[in-house]
Structures are given as structure tokens and as C-alpha cells.
Design an enzyme around this catalytic site. Structure first.
Site, short mmCIF file in Angstrom:
data_model
loop_
_atom_site.label_atom_id
_atom_site.label_comp_id
_atom_site.label_asym_id
_atom_site.label_seq_id
_atom_site.Cartn_x
_atom_site.Cartn_y
_atom_site.Cartn_z
N GLU A 36 15.61 2.08 17.96
CA GLU A 36 14.78 3.26 18.29
C GLU A 36 13.94 3.09 19.55
O GLU A 36 13.50 4.09 20.13
CB GLU A 36 13.86 3.60 17.11
CG GLU A 36 12.72 2.59 16.91
CD GLU A 36 11.77 3.00 15.79
OE1 GLU A 36 12.25 3.33 14.69
OE2 GLU A 36 10.54 2.96 16.01
N LYS A 52 0.83 -1.22 0.00
CA LYS A 52 0.00 0.00 0.00
C LYS A 52 0.86 1.27 0.00
O LYS A 52 0.61 2.20 -0.76
CB LYS A 52 -0.93 -0.02 1.22
CG LYS A 52 -1.99 -1.12 1.13
CD LYS A 52 -2.81 -1.24 2.37
CE LYS A 52 -2.13 -1.93 3.51
NZ LYS A 52 -1.79 -3.34 3.31
N HIS A 75 10.21 8.43 13.90
CA HIS A 75 9.05 7.56 13.63
C HIS A 75 7.76 8.38 13.59
O HIS A 75 6.80 8.10 14.30
CB HIS A 75 8.95 6.45 14.67
CG HIS A 75 8.28 5.21 14.12
ND1 HIS A 75 8.72 3.94 14.41
CD2 HIS A 75 7.22 5.05 13.30
CE1 HIS A 75 7.95 3.07 13.79
NE2 HIS A 75 7.03 3.71 13.12
N GLN A 76 7.77 9.40 12.75
CA GLN A 76 6.59 10.28 12.66
C GLN A 76 5.90 10.19 11.31
O GLN A 76 4.96 10.96 11.05
CB GLN A 76 6.98 11.73 12.94
CG GLN A 76 7.86 12.36 11.84
CD GLN A 76 8.00 13.86 11.98
OE1 GLN A 76 8.81 14.33 12.76
NE2 GLN A 76 7.21 14.61 11.23
#
Ligand code: NAI
Length: 331
Positions: free
Chosen positions: A262, A153, A294-295
């Protein structure tokens, strides 16, 4: 249902409360769910968790002892859930399989444009009254070859944007996507991706077969000065190998939204703490590296979709309507 929401931030609370609208009794806990905090689940029918919560066998044992019946993940991934253990205890696990592929694809594009045109450096210069252009030279995206690994996707959304820029797109996926085949992108072997890409973006999941897919060997086969973008999972890249490649100029630009280690860094304000991770610290010394924490998923639309599906999963479970909700099963 009474739901304990772990790892909750103010933005989670706002979106979940807005969609929930009083249907369920949500209690928000800021800490991660782990062995230390699992006892907080007492008195709740369900727990609602995120990517860095630990749903190991001992944690699930505690949830079961506290009569928790549902683990509602408010993310797509479930690699942090011991599904066998939850199944043994008869605890249902649900997730949000997709929320906004555009959010992540657009963030990957943002990283690539920012690195190409040195926007991060230009912004600082202008703030210091320095309008010189040396060191800011970019290149036209138009006509460049973009390699895409993973064409699900998010990969598809990314491919469509890059084709819009006039890039040539080559891609690789063991399961070709018919929607990608209808575009001007072409499936090619991995070797060709390494050899021909000016920009390379990773959109495959982290699996044993994809772990460190970017390593010294694959880096060796790439073009000098290649741009690497990773918004998928940190461990797709061997960070030490990529640091070596940054030192030689083999990697000319590196855009990361994820990092191998992370879990101990991201999603928290660590600005008053010492950074102990020397590898991460070294990465930050390169002016051609851009890192976000991680945004990529973090858009209004994605948060609303996550809250919507999570509340639907909880309501569907309560109504015993398991066919219509996103249940995750052990193999
Ligand atoms: P998806 O499941 O739709 O697509 C993943 C694709 O990767 C599939 O087509 C699959 O066949 C392919 N793939 C599997 N093994 C492969 C291999 N060895 N080589 C190449 N391709 C391979 O997943 P979606 O929604 O597109 O997400 C992609 C990744 O994006 C996720 O796995 C996740 O790690 C990451 N992600 C990151 C977010 C962020 O905020 N940074 C948010 C959401 C997802």
C-alpha cells in the site's frame, strides 16, 4: 518548539492547529520525510511524522546534523523508525499508543456488513434505476461464528460489537486479554479458528510470526465461502493466495483496509496515474471484494486524540517531563 510536520494533509493541519493553539510553531510539509526531504528539518527542534515516512539511519543522521532533538510520531506504529540510530544520536522518539479502538473495530464491522448485504452493488443499482435483487442475497449475522485473531484494544472492541449481533465469537491470541475472558467469546487454537469461522477478522500486529498468517495452507483449512476482513496490516495476508481462494470460491467475501504494497498507493490521489500493481488490479475485479485505503482510523474522535497526544508529547519533551509522555525506546 519549532516542529516540522511531514506527510501532512489538510485534516492533520486542522486537528493539530486546533489542539496546539499557538503553543508550538508548527510548519506543515506535504511530502514524506525521507532521504530527499530530510534537509527540510534544518532550523527545527522536532519533526512530526506518520506511517509512511522513512526514518532510516541516514535520515536520522541528517536530523541529528540539523540539531533535531525529537521525533514525534503521530501514529501508534514505529516500525519505520530506526530506534537504535535515534538513540545513538540522543534523539527522543514519541508515539500515540492508542487513539480510538472503536474507529478501527467499527470500520471492520462496516466492511463485513457492506459485503454481506452487497451494499456497494445495491447502491450502484439504485442509482441506475435498477431495483432487482438478484445477486444481492445476504445472510443473518446473528448466529454466525466469528473468528478474531488478536484480542488487544481493537480486537476487544470488535468482539463486543459482534457479540451484540448475536454471533458466536472464537478468538486466538498468544496473550489472552482478561477483558475478553469476561465476555462470551472463547479462546481456541488457530486450527479451530480456521475450521469454524464464517467471518474472520484480523486484529494482530504485523510481526515475523504473523506475516502471511493467511496463506494457502490456512485458507485450505477454512470453510467454503468464508468472509475475511483485514484492517490491521496488509502483509498479514498473502494476497496471491487469497486471489486464488477468491477464484475457487473458498473466500466468499474479502474486506480490506490495508494492502501489502500500500505504501506506493494509499493516502494519495492517483486517479490520473496508471496503476502498475497487477495484483491490486486483479483484486479489484472481484465483486465480492471491498477495499478502502487505510481509513479505518479516520474518525473525528481518533484524529482529535492523535493531535492531543502528539502535542502533549511535544510539550512534555520541551518541559523535560519524559515520565508523562509516550517515549519509544530501542529494546
Ligand atoms: P494491541 O497491541 O492492543 O493488540 C494486538 C494484539 O495482538 C495483542 O493482544 C497481541 O498479544 C496480539 N498478537 C500478537 N501476536 C499475535 C499472534 N501471533 N496471533 C494472534 N494475536 C497476536 O493493538 P491494537 O491497538 O488492538 O491494534 C491492532 C492492529 O490494528 C495494529 O497492530 C495495527 O496493525 C492495526 N491498526 C490499523 C489501523 C487502521 O487504520 N487500519 C489503525 C490502528 C491500528
Amino acid at each position: 518548539m519549532k516542529v516540522a510536520v511531514f506527510s501532512s494533509k489538510p485534516y492533520d493541519q486542522a486537528h493539530l492547529n486546533a489542539i496546539n493553539n499557538g503553543q508550538h510553531e508548527l510548519t506543515f510539509f506535504e511530502p514524506h520525510l525521507d532521504e530527499q526531504t530530510a534537509a527540510l528539518s534544518q532550523g527545527f527542534d522536532a519533526v512530526c511524522c506518520f506511517v509512511n515516512d522513512t526514518l532510516s539511519a541516514p535520515v536520522i543522521d541528517t536530523l541529528a546534523a540539523n540539531n533535531v532533538k525529537l521525533i514525534a510520531m503521530r501514529c501508534a506504529g514505529f516500525n519505520n523508525v530506526d530506534l537504535t540510530q535515534s538513540e545513538q544520536h540522543g534523539i527522543t522518539v514519541t508515539r500515540v499508543p492508542e487513539y480510538s479502538p472503536y474507529a478501527v473495530a467499527e470500520h471492520a464491522v462496516a466492511l463485513s456488513l457492506c459485503l454481506n448485504r452487497n451494499l456497494h452493488r445495491a447502491h450502484n443499482r439504485v442509482r441506475e434505476n435498477d431495483y432487482s435483487l438478484h445477486g444481492l442475497l445476504g445472510f443473518d449475522m446473528h448466529g454466525k461464528t466469528v473468528g478474531v485473531i488478536g484480542t488487544g484494544k481493537i480486537g476487544l472492541a470488535f468482539i463486543r460489537i459482534m457479540l451484540g449481533f448475536g454471533c458466536k465469537v472464537i478468538c486466538h491470541d498468544p496473550f489472552p486479554n482478561p477483558e475478553v475472558e469476561q465476555t462470551d467469546a472463547r479462546y481456541v487454537p488457530l486450527e479451530q479458528i480456521w475450521a469454524e469461522s464464517d467471518i474472520l477478522s484480523l486484529h494482530c500486529p504485523l510481526l515475523p510470526s504473523t506475516r502471511h498468517i493467511i496463506n494457502s495452507n490456512s485458507l485450505h483449512q477454512m470453510k467454503q465461502g468464508v468472509m475475511l476482513i483485514n484492517t490491521s496490516r496488509g502483509a498479514l495476508i498473502d494476497t496471491r493466495a487469497v486471489i486464488d481462494a477468491l477464484k475457487t470460491g473458498k473466500v466468499g467475501y474479502l474486506g480490506l483496509d490495508v494492502y501489502e504494497e500500500e505504501a506506493d498507493l494509499f493516502f494519495e490521489d492517483n486517479s490520473n496515474k496508471i496503476l502498475y500493481d497487477d495484483t491490486f488490479a486483479r483484486l479489484q475485479t472481484f465483486n465480492n471484494v471491498m477495499i478502502t485505503g487505510h481509513q479505518a482510523f479516520f474518525t473525528e474522535e481518533a484524529l482529535s486524540a492523535i493531535a492531543d497526544v502528539t502535542i502533549k508529547n511535544i510539550s512534555g519533551f520541551e518541559a523535560n517531563d519524559l515520565e508523562t509522555i509516550c517515549v519509544v525506546k530501542a529494546n
